[in-house]
Design a protein around this motif. Structure first.
Motif, PDB file in Angstrom:
ATOM      1  N   TYR A  52       0.834  -1.199   0.000  1.00 26.72           N
ATOM      2  CA  TYR A  52       0.000   0.000   0.000  1.00 26.72           C
ATOM      3  C   TYR A  52       0.872   1.254   0.000  1.00 26.72           C
ATOM      4  N   PHE A  53       0.319   2.318  -0.512  1.00 31.14           N
ATOM      5  CA  PHE A  53       1.023   3.595  -0.423  1.00 31.14           C
ATOM      6  C   PHE A  53       1.054   4.071   1.028  1.00 31.14           C
ATOM      7  N   ASN A  54       2.189   4.660   1.404  1.00 31.50           N
ATOM      8  CA  ASN A  54       2.355   5.248   2.729  1.00 31.50           C
ATOM      9  C   ASN A  54       3.265   6.471   2.587  1.00 31.50           C
ATOM     10  N   ARG A  55       3.610   7.065   3.705  1.00 29.43           N
ATOM     11  CA  ARG A  55       4.399   8.293   3.640  1.00 29.43           C
ATOM     12  C   ARG A  55       5.768   8.060   2.977  1.00 29.43           C
ATOM     13  N   ASN A  56       6.416   6.935   3.293  1.00 33.27           N
ATOM     14  CA  ASN A  56       7.751   6.688   2.748  1.00 33.27           C
ATOM     15  C   ASN A  56       7.739   6.476   1.239  1.00 33.27           C
ATOM     16  N   ASN A  57       6.866   5.579   0.764  1.00 30.98           N
ATOM     17  CA  ASN A  57       6.917   5.329  -0.678  1.00 30.98           C
ATOM     18  C   ASN A  57       6.279   6.450  -1.487  1.00 30.98           C
ATOM     19  N   THR A  58       5.429   7.264  -0.849  1.00 26.14           N
ATOM     20  CA  THR A  58       4.941   8.461  -1.528  1.00 26.14           C
ATOM     21  C   THR A  58       6.079   9.469  -1.705  1.00 26.14           C
ATOM     22  N   LYS A  59       6.934   9.572  -0.709  1.00 24.85           N
ATOM     23  CA  LYS A  59       8.126  10.411  -0.863  1.00 24.85           C
ATOM     24  C   LYS A  59       9.036   9.853  -1.964  1.00 24.85           C
ATOM     25  N   ALA A  60       9.100   8.528  -2.082  1.00 19.69           N
ATOM     26  CA  ALA A  60       9.909   7.929  -3.148  1.00 19.69           C
ATOM     27  C   ALA A  60       9.370   8.329  -4.517  1.00 19.69           C
ATOM     28  N   LEU A  61       8.052   8.308  -4.660  1.00 14.40           N
ATOM     29  CA  LEU A  61       7.440   8.761  -5.902  1.00 14.40           C
ATOM     30  C   LEU A  61       7.745  10.240  -6.134  1.00 14.40           C
ATOM     31  N   LEU A  62       7.656  11.034  -5.093  1.00 15.59           N
ATOM     32  CA  LEU A  62       7.940  12.470  -5.218  1.00 15.59           C
ATOM     33  C   LEU A  62       9.395  12.698  -5.631  1.00 15.59           C
ATOM     34  N   ALA A  63      10.320  11.918  -5.066  1.00 16.98           N
ATOM     35  CA  ALA A  63      11.729  12.044  -5.446  1.00 16.98           C
ATOM     36  C   ALA A  63      11.917  11.717  -6.922  1.00 16.98           C
ATOM     37  N   ARG A  64      11.214  10.701  -7.404  1.00 17.95           N
ATOM     38  CA  ARG A  64      11.305  10.350  -8.820  1.00 17.95           C
ATOM     39  C   ARG A  64      10.743  11.459  -9.697  1.00 17.95           C
ATOM     40  N   VAL A  65       9.644  12.052  -9.282  1.00 16.51           N
ATOM     41  CA  VAL A  65       9.059  13.163 -10.035  1.00 16.51           C
ATOM     42  C   VAL A  65      10.032  14.338 -10.099  1.00 16.51           C
ATOM     43  N   TYR A  66      10.633  14.683  -8.958  1.00 18.16           N
ATOM     44  CA  TYR A  66      11.619  15.766  -8.942  1.00 18.16           C
ATOM     45  C   TYR A  66      12.803  15.437  -9.852  1.00 18.16           C
ATOM     46  N   LEU A  67      13.220  14.172  -9.879  1.00 19.78           N
ATOM     47  CA  LEU A  67      14.320  13.759 -10.746  1.00 19.78           C
ATOM     48  C   LEU A  67      13.961  14.012 -12.208  1.00 19.78           C
ATOM     49  N   TYR A  68      12.786  13.560 -12.619  1.00 14.42           N
ATOM     50  CA  TYR A  68      12.351  13.742 -14.002  1.00 14.42           C
ATOM     51  C   TYR A  68      12.178  15.229 -14.336  1.00 14.42           C
ATOM     52  N   LYS A  69      11.822  16.019 -13.335  1.00 15.66           N
ATOM     53  CA  LYS A  69      11.613  17.458 -13.507  1.00 15.66           C
ATOM     54  C   LYS A  69      12.936  18.226 -13.503  1.00 15.66           C
ATOM     55  N   LYS A  70      14.002  17.541 -13.145  1.00  9.33           N
ATOM     56  CA  LYS A  70      15.324  18.151 -13.025  1.00  9.33           C
ATOM     57  C   LYS A  70      15.370  19.201 -11.920  1.00  9.33           C
ATOM     58  N   ASP A  71      14.560  19.004 -10.902  1.00  7.37           N
ATOM     59  CA  ASP A  71      14.635  19.844  -9.705  1.00  7.37           C
ATOM     60  C   ASP A  71      15.619  19.154  -8.762  1.00  7.37           C
TER      61      ASP A  71
END
Length: 485
Positions: free
Chosen positions: A228-247
């Motif tokens: 299930y999604f939780n705070r940790n793996n949601t942050k992992a998704l956010l980190a991936r989004v930032y990576l793709y965004k080049k932030d």
């Protein structure tokens, strides 16, 4: 007028179909949305159904093998029986996609597009009904909201991977993103336009940050926490989004937060091979693995092994290309994650025994690995390098290489390529390669086993994104097709 009437009727039919699984509580028994979502039990039934939809969509062949197949990590096995014994042909689900020749009218991935918007619609329904619950605490409602928001963001993100050019395709990411849906179809028919990719990413990040602020320490449902999604793996998704965004700053901060504070640790060297081989359980560093569905007797009928499995002469369609296998040093433990088997192969009209390398990552009842800690180390490494901290970047790459008993890097002179290569080796079969190449503005080169008319393609290419299915274009005249389709 008749044409518009037809479109509206078709859209309504699609809307009802997209909710059918969502409303199914047991075989042959359905209930209305209003009735189901009036209490906590009903909302949790709906949330469980939503996870089932997510799992089946990301594990399905059209997405789960896409990044590795298009990038060149995997190739096809020969047919195992019949008149086509030994012949090598692409599977029907990805035949045109594989050759970068997909068409809008008969797109291989039409079901993937529709399934994700069905998921988004389901998540929006849960988000609309949950605040009204009278039998749930605020903590419970916030947890349900957080999981639904994350699923909504995740579905939009993977749609953007498939149907949008990379974030750096235009200087300000003003090129086409996806339709970002924040209301269910039940609230009324709308015919929105696609956002820019910049706006798409902003909305994804907004949903993820809101979810992170709403999570409690317990899942809304019982069952294995890793599914299930939780705070940790949601942050992992956010980190991936930032990576793709080049932030790079936020990518580094978010990945570092997970590595330092999640409580997860990398699988150690001694257990690296055995943990991938264990049935029914993910590797211990998996932040999120969607569990495969099981029947009342705990048997599974489908898993990632459907695409990568080998069992006593029975084998699936995809194996590692030599382009991938030859990248590993002989002493690299990850080379032991390949099972080499000789299979009858038609070569110049003659059946010949030829070696094929199956991955040991996805045998038995393997689920779809969405996020694991290794990726976060490599995200942090890439972000550190882009933030002019090459020593930190090299240290993270060497952490992954040391765990695998590979030779450590001693120079940062070619570190950008080293990180990309390490991602390819560490995250193979997990769906990253093609997207990594494109966001680095690299073309693709597929050598071993390539049976496509397009084995090499330079960046940029209009064919690096798939066509929006024509069916969906017909439903929404404001939905703009990708260029060249």
């Amino acid at each position: 007028m008749n044409y518009l009437k037809y479109i509206t009727m078709a859209f309504l039919i699609f809307s009802l179909q997209s909710c059918s699984d969502f409303l199914e509580q047991e075989p042959g028994t359905q209930t209305s949305i209003d009735e189901l979502l009036q209490n906590k039990e009903g909302v949790l039934i709906a949330l469980k159904g939503l996870y089932r939809s997510v799992e089946s969509t990301v594990r399905e062949e059209r997405f789960s093998v896409y990044g590795d197949l298009q990038g060149g990590n995997i190739k096809f096995t020969p047919n195992s029986s019949g008149n086509s014994l030994g012949q090598i042909t692409p599977g029907v689900n990805l035949r045109e996609v594989y050759s970068f020749e997909d068409v809008a009218e008969t797109s291989n991935s039409a079901s993937f597009y529709s399934s994700n918007y069905s998921i988004i619609n389901q998540a929006n329904l849960i988000l609309e009904y949950t605040p009204k619950l009278t039998d749930a605490t605020e903590t419970e409602k916030n947890q349900i909201k957080a999981e639904a928001l994350t699923i909504r963001a995740y579905a939009h993100f993977i749609l953007s991977q498939i149907y949008c050019q990379d974030y750096g395709y235009t200087p300000d990411a003003s090129h086409l993103g996806v339709i970002y849906s924040k209301e269910s179809i039940k609230s009324g028919l709308k015919y929105p336009k696609r956002e820019t990719l910049a706006n798409t990413y902003s909305l994804i990040i907004e949903d993820l940050k809101s979810a992170i602020d709403s999570y409690s320490d317990a899942s809304a449902m019982s069952g294995p926490a890793y599914s299930y999604f939780n705070r940790n793996n949601t942050k992992a998704l956010l980190a991936r989004v930032y990576l793709y965004k080049k932030d790079w700053t936020k990518a580094y901060e978010t990945a570092n937060d997970i590595i330092a504070n999640s409580g997860f640790t990398l699988v150690n060297t001694a257990d690296l091979i055995s943990q991938w081989a264990q049935p029914d359980l993910p590797v211990s560093e998996a932040l999120l693995e969607f569990s495969v569905p099981k029947d009342s007797e705990s048997a599974t009928s489908t898993s990632m092994a459907n695409y990568f499995g080998y069992n006593s002469g029975t084998y699936a369609r995809y194996v590692a290309s030599n382009d991938l296998v030859n990248l590993y040093e002989n002493n690299d433990l990850r080379k032991q994650l390949f099972l080499t088997v000789n299979l009858p192969t038609l070569v110049n009209g003659v059946l010949t025994s030829a070696p094929y390398n199956f991955t040991r990552k996805f045998q038995d009842n393997a689920g779809y690995v969405a996020f694991r800690l290794s990726e976060l180390y490599l995200i942090r490494a890439e972000a550190a390098l882009e933030n002019n901290q090459p020593s930190l970047a090299m240290a993270d790459v060497n952490t992954i290489r040391a765990r695998a008993n590979a030779t450590l890097l001693t120079s940062t002179s070619n570190l950008k390529e080293d990180i990309l290569l390490e991602r390819r080796k560490e995250l193979c079969f997990e769906g990253h390669l093609f997207f990594d190449l494109v966001r680095h503005h690299k073309g693709i080169t597929r050598n071993d086993g390539c049976i496509s008319t397009n084995c090499s393609m330079a960046y940029p290419s209009l064919k690096f994104v798939l066509p929006i299915p024509q069916y969906n274009i017909n439903l929404n005249l404001n939905l703009q097709q990708n260029e060249s389709y």
